[in-house]
Design a protein around this motif. Structure first.
Motif, PDB file in Angstrom:
ATOM      1  N   THR A 143      13.571 -51.148   2.124  1.00  0.00           N
ATOM      2  CA  THR A 143      14.838 -51.806   2.428  1.00  0.00           C
ATOM      3  C   THR A 143      14.942 -52.060   3.930  1.00  0.00           C
ATOM      4  O   THR A 143      14.152 -51.546   4.727  1.00  0.00           O
ATOM      5  N   LEU A 144      15.925 -52.860   4.301  1.00  0.00           N
ATOM      6  CA  LEU A 144      16.079 -53.217   5.716  1.00  0.00           C
ATOM      7  C   LEU A 144      16.284 -51.983   6.571  1.00  0.00           C
ATOM      8  O   LEU A 144      15.717 -51.855   7.656  1.00  0.00           O
ATOM      9  N   THR A 145      17.119 -51.067   6.083  1.00  0.00           N
ATOM     10  CA  THR A 145      17.232 -49.741   6.696  1.00  0.00           C
ATOM     11  C   THR A 145      17.283 -48.727   5.557  1.00  0.00           C
ATOM     12  O   THR A 145      17.662 -49.070   4.433  1.00  0.00           O
ATOM     13  N   THR A 146      16.921 -47.506   5.839  1.00  0.00           N
ATOM     14  CA  THR A 146      16.917 -46.494   4.779  1.00  0.00           C
ATOM     15  C   THR A 146      18.327 -46.070   4.378  1.00  0.00           C
ATOM     16  O   THR A 146      18.498 -45.366   3.381  1.00  0.00           O
ATOM     17  N   LEU A 147      19.330 -46.510   5.139  1.00  0.00           N
ATOM     18  CA  LEU A 147      20.710 -46.118   4.855  1.00  0.00           C
ATOM     19  C   LEU A 147      21.496 -47.197   4.121  1.00  0.00           C
ATOM     20  O   LEU A 147      22.707 -47.051   3.911  1.00  0.00           O
ATOM     21  N   ASP A 148      20.835 -48.279   3.716  1.00  0.00           N
ATOM     22  CA  ASP A 148      21.533 -49.375   3.055  1.00  0.00           C
ATOM     23  C   ASP A 148      22.220 -48.908   1.775  1.00  0.00           C
ATOM     24  O   ASP A 148      21.673 -48.094   1.021  1.00  0.00           O
ATOM     25  N   GLN A 149      23.400 -49.468   1.532  1.00  0.00           N
ATOM     26  CA  GLN A 149      24.202 -49.119   0.363  1.00  0.00           C
ATOM     27  C   GLN A 149      23.761 -49.935  -0.866  1.00  0.00           C
ATOM     28  O   GLN A 149      23.009 -50.899  -0.752  1.00  0.00           O
ATOM     29  N   PRO A 150      24.232 -49.543  -2.065  1.00  0.00           N
ATOM     30  CA  PRO A 150      23.776 -50.203  -3.286  1.00  0.00           C
ATOM     31  C   PRO A 150      23.974 -51.717  -3.326  1.00  0.00           C
ATOM     32  O   PRO A 150      23.082 -52.436  -3.807  1.00  0.00           O
ATOM     33  N   ASP A 151      25.098 -52.212  -2.820  1.00  0.00           N
ATOM     34  CA  ASP A 151      25.297 -53.664  -2.884  1.00  0.00           C
ATOM     35  C   ASP A 151      24.249 -54.391  -2.048  1.00  0.00           C
ATOM     36  O   ASP A 151      23.722 -55.437  -2.452  1.00  0.00           O
ATOM     37  N   SER A 152      23.897 -53.812  -0.892  1.00  0.00           N
ATOM     38  CA  SER A 152      22.851 -54.393  -0.059  1.00  0.00           C
ATOM     39  C   SER A 152      21.499 -54.294  -0.754  1.00  0.00           C
ATOM     40  O   SER A 152      20.698 -55.247  -0.735  1.00  0.00           O
ATOM     41  N   ARG A 153      21.228 -53.164  -1.390  1.00  0.00           N
ATOM     42  CA  ARG A 153      19.960 -53.004  -2.090  1.00  0.00           C
ATOM     43  C   ARG A 153      19.833 -53.989  -3.249  1.00  0.00           C
ATOM     44  O   ARG A 153      18.742 -54.469  -3.555  1.00  0.00           O
ATOM     45  N   GLY A 154      20.947 -54.293  -3.895  1.00  0.00           N
ATOM     46  CA  GLY A 154      20.921 -55.299  -4.947  1.00  0.00           C
ATOM     47  C   GLY A 154      20.510 -56.656  -4.415  1.00  0.00           C
ATOM     48  O   GLY A 154      19.671 -57.354  -5.014  1.00  0.00           O
ATOM     49  N   ARG A 155      21.081 -57.044  -3.290  1.00  0.00           N
ATOM     50  CA  ARG A 155      20.717 -58.329  -2.680  1.00  0.00           C
ATOM     51  C   ARG A 155      19.244 -58.328  -2.246  1.00  0.00           C
ATOM     52  O   ARG A 155      18.547 -59.348  -2.349  1.00  0.00           O
ATOM     53  N   GLN A 156      18.780 -57.180  -1.764  1.00  0.00           N
ATOM     54  CA  GLN A 156      17.391 -57.101  -1.313  1.00  0.00           C
ATOM     55  C   GLN A 156      16.403 -57.175  -2.480  1.00  0.00           C
ATOM     56  O   GLN A 156      15.319 -57.761  -2.363  1.00  0.00           O
ATOM     57  N   LEU A 157      16.769 -56.595  -3.613  1.00  0.00           N
ATOM     58  CA  LEU A 157      15.923 -56.725  -4.798  1.00  0.00           C
ATOM     59  C   LEU A 157      15.779 -58.199  -5.198  1.00  0.00           C
ATOM     60  O   LEU A 157      14.684 -58.665  -5.531  1.00  0.00           O
TER      61      LEU A 157
END
Length: 316
Positions: A143-157
């Motif tokens: 992920t962009l940072t290891t602290l990214d929240q779920p909504d950000s991780r969804g966009r990254q997926l």
């Protein structure tokens, strides 16, 4: 094959009225027997053709599954991998792509997998070769940072899937209409976010998922939620169970609670996670009904399964 009509033979003085001479009858009989044998062989060939069943489902990949094959450390495909630098992508942090080496079976479905809070792709890397060897392209991402929240991780997926299908070196091996997402912890919460945002996804598998959003009635993607009975970081009572319970009852959905497991069980090779993930991904990304036998009847509690809920996959 249709038999040609028998030759019409006139009666002769040396034979009974209306019957052919013995030599002609023998030739005719041998010809008829030959035609019948050829027809039988042709029929058997049609039945035994390895492509006959696959023709009904053009997405079917690999041999017929067995319990041993879906529990195995490696499936039938040899696997290659390639590293994707964070400098070469936008919207996520790069990662590793695992893919079947051979292209003889055509294109494959693809899955992006996100790690959890403070985690890197190394924490979910075991899923890469394990799933790819069953006939998928698998992208374990950072992920962009290891602290990214779920909504950000969804966009990254979703950004990772877009990269895979549009720009990656393996894009020609991927069927862009057959995609799925997985993730651990906040990455699991992110997989729900991704499925909510992109209904065209064919499968989602949140692993011991964490999210502040507890209800997911908008999700229309077949979803397997995996919880752990000993999870104290994302307890199933406040995460995995309500996530599953809020999915539409009409949806192909399942809840697998691991027995004797913790929040971090998905971070290392686990046969139960792999077995049901392979079955779920095969059934819904490849539309391969050969894998329904592992999902229906519903698996029963065992040494590794605390509980399993869900419905038998709908037949399309």
């Amino acid at each position: 094959m249709q038999q040609p009509p028998h030759p019409i033979v006139a009666a002769s003085p040396s034979s009974p009225t209306g019957s052919a001479p013995a030599s002609v009858r023998r030739r005719t009989g041998r010809f008829a027997a030959l035609v019948t044998a050829l027809a039988a062989v042709a029929g058997l060939g049609t039945l035994a053709s390895p492509g006959a069943h696959a023709a009904d489902n053009p997405y079917e990949r690999g041999p017929a599954p067995t319990n041993a094959s879906i529990e195995a450390q490696r499936g039938p495909y040899a696997v290659s991998q390639t590293t994707v630098s964070s400098l070469a992508v936008t919207g996520f942090g790069g990662g590793t792509v695992y893919y079947p080496t051979s292209t003889s079976d055509g294109t494959f479905g693809a899955i992006a997998v996100s790690p959890g809070y403070t985690g890197t792709q190394s924490s979910i890397s075991w899923l890469g070769p394990r799933l790819a060897s069953q006939g998928f392209v698998v992208f374990t991402i950072d992920t962009l940072t290891t602290l990214d929240q779920p909504d950000s991780r969804g966009r990254q997926l979703l950004a990772a899937l877009d990269y895979l299908t549009q720009r990656s070196a393996v894009r020609g091996r991927i069927d862009s209409a057959r995609l799925g997402v997985m993730g651990h912890s906040m990455g699991g919460g992110g997989s729900l976010e991704a499925a909510k945002s992109r209904p065209s996804l064919q499968a989602a598998i949140p692993l011991t998922p964490w999210n502040t959003d507890k209800t997911w009635p908008e999700v229309t993607t077949p979803t397997l939620v995996v919880g752990a009975d000993g999870d104290t970081i994302a307890p199933v009572a406040t995460h995995a169970e309500p996530f599953y319970g809020s999915l539409p009852s009409s949806l192909d959905r399942a809840y697998l609670e691991l027995n004797g497991a913790t929040h971090f069980t998905p971070n290392s090779s686990n046969t139960t996670i792999a077995k049901y993930s392979v079955s779920w991904l095969k059934r819904f990304i490849d539309n391969d009904t050969r894998y329904e036998q592992f999902l229906c009847p519903l698996p029963q509690p065992s040494l590794t399964i605390e509980e399993y809920r869900g419905n038998c996959p709908h037949t399309s």
